[in-house]
Enzyme design. Sequence first.
Site, mmCIF file in Angstrom:
data_model
loop_
_atom_site.group_PDB
_atom_site.id
_atom_site.type_symbol
_atom_site.label_atom_id
_atom_site.label_comp_id
_atom_site.label_asym_id
_atom_site.label_seq_id
_atom_site.Cartn_x
_atom_site.Cartn_y
_atom_site.Cartn_z
ATOM 1 N N HIS A 272 -2.521 -26.599 13.213
ATOM 2 C CA HIS A 272 -1.150 -27.138 13.066
ATOM 3 C C HIS A 272 -1.852 -28.963 13.655
ATOM 4 C CE1 HIS A 272 0.186 -23.555 12.373
ATOM 5 N NE2 HIS A 272 0.003 -22.657 13.577
ATOM 6 N N LYS B 292 8.348 -28.312 8.843
ATOM 7 C CA LYS B 292 9.610 -29.050 10.273
ATOM 8 C C LYS B 292 10.369 -30.636 9.949
ATOM 9 C CE LYS B 292 7.716 -25.971 13.816
ATOM 10 N NZ LYS B 292 8.779 -24.869 13.652
ATOM 11 N N LYS C 40 -0.830 -21.365 25.356
ATOM 12 C CA LYS C 40 0.332 -20.189 25.349
ATOM 13 C C LYS C 40 0.636 -20.033 27.250
ATOM 14 C CE LYS C 40 -0.171 -18.371 22.238
ATOM 15 N NZ LYS C 40 0.398 -17.572 21.880
ATOM 16 N N ASP D 49 0.681 -23.957 6.089
ATOM 17 C CA ASP D 49 0.543 -24.178 7.364
ATOM 18 C C ASP D 49 2.392 -24.659 7.713
ATOM 19 O OD1 ASP D 49 0.337 -25.499 9.916
ATOM 20 O OD2 ASP D 49 -1.573 -27.235 9.719
ATOM 21 N N HIS D 50 2.932 -23.841 8.142
ATOM 22 C CA HIS D 50 4.112 -23.799 8.510
ATOM 23 C C HIS D 50 4.758 -24.789 9.338
ATOM 24 C CE1 HIS D 50 2.980 -21.461 12.174
ATOM 25 N NE2 HIS D 50 4.130 -21.326 12.768
ATOM 26 N N ARG E 209 0.886 -0.772 0.087
ATOM 27 C CA ARG E 209 -0.169 0.491 -0.480
ATOM 28 C C ARG E 209 0.544 1.401 0.322
ATOM 29 N NH1 ARG E 209 -4.807 -1.328 0.673
ATOM 30 N NH2 ARG E 209 -5.504 -3.344 1.522
#
Length: 508
Positions: free
Chosen positions: A258, A200, A358, A195-196, A59
């Site tokens: 995940h 792995k 978390k 999906d990161h 932008r």
Amino acid sequence: MAEIAKPGNGRPERPGDPCLFVIFGATGDLTKRKLLPSLYNLAVHGLLPSHFAVVGAVRRDLDDATFRDDMGKALRDFATQPYDDDVWEGFRALLHVHSGDLGNVETYRGLAERLADLDRRHGTGGNVLFYLATPPEAFAEIVCHLGAAGLLRQEGERWRRVVIEKPFGRDIDSARALNTEVQQVLREDQVFRIDHYLGKETVQNLLVFRFANGIFEPVWNRRYIDHVQITVAEELGVEGRGAFYDRAGVLRDVIQNHAFALLSLVAMEPPSTLAGEAVRNEKVKVLEAIRPMQPEEILGASVRGQYGEGMVKGKKLPGYRAEPSVAPGSKTDTYAALRLQVDNWRWAGVPFYVRSGKRLARRDTRIVIQFKAPPLLLFRDAGLDTVEPNRLEIRIQPEESILVRMKAKVPGPAIRLQDVRLAFSYQDFGPLPQATGYERLLYDVMVGDATLYHRADMVEAAWKIATPILDLWESLPARDFPNYAAGSWGPAAADELLARDGRRWVNE
């Protein structure tokens, strides 16, 4: 030089197909912390196409020189490979920018002209990869504008592909709506939902571990396995993402994508080949086989939590409701645990326990396969009434390793058993190049391999599991939040979830 090898052979991969790599949201954190360092790493390893360029669609009013300077600073801050001036200078020349309002169709007409010019200059053969590193509410709009501008048409050998970051919707209805909008202008084989976690090494190794080792597949079923645990634990809190997280929660943010992706890899049947569609077909079957739960079943098979204040390493940490941009009376879940049943021939009766949270005791992502106890106890005369079952642990982060816990006799005249570990670590391969986890995924989309990407039906199958739970939690807001201290392993109810079944979480 590091090489990426295909499963089943030792041949190095060829460089990716020639293409223009267009990043929407190129000035954001994802680009600076993950995408740019990943592309740089591929350049270091010789896996970028020889005809290649990056175009940042932004932008802000930027020119190429300013954009390149900004990206150079970001790379020095976030590179995982040693910064090399010579490599950077060659890579820097491949960076371009296109500025404009991403909600205005004229921006896309201008982008089409810019890409045509860059295609001629860099010889990319008309191939374009569009990466949507933007807030999710912009996904459908950007895709529609790309379609309207003719930027998604494929002709002859020319391909156009779109990578969409998570989240893919907020529930089953929004996921279906997003899929419908995307599929109006794109074929499914053009869409790469990333999906990161699937980038792995240990996650990728699951297929090899299961299907290339004959000692495990015969016992990978309900006859020998007692239960499966999947943990995605984070030590950190929301870290400045309070505004986003308070609208999402851990079930939407982590478990629905995940954790369910890990579950599908653990539970899937052997595919006919390692080709992308064959693998994805089997993963979908697992998600579709998870038993639907009625509201009363959800109450007994799910736990939600929210962290309060806690002491970690002598430091007092705030509760979730005291985090910036979080509502003072927030009912958002920062912890969730589920007991799921995969109703198929292989897994009937084997519970899958999934948890994520978390501000837990430590960062720890792992899969635990607990086997059944020996059927005949031979050691009662030695004073042993029970023998701890064998466990297979697949550790994904922070340490990437696989270990088997088994029993052995302690040397000496008496029969005394001790837990021993047979362990494999990726460090056994020697020093490994530092990576972001995106390298494999970006490379795969350049060569058109969708194995590690989510398909539309996979996304919808995962939301079918999560949405009834979210709906019930929304209709019955939690009254006991916060219900676990920062730095702990979560609410007591999560331990009780397993204790009712005579089991316990593996935390050590």
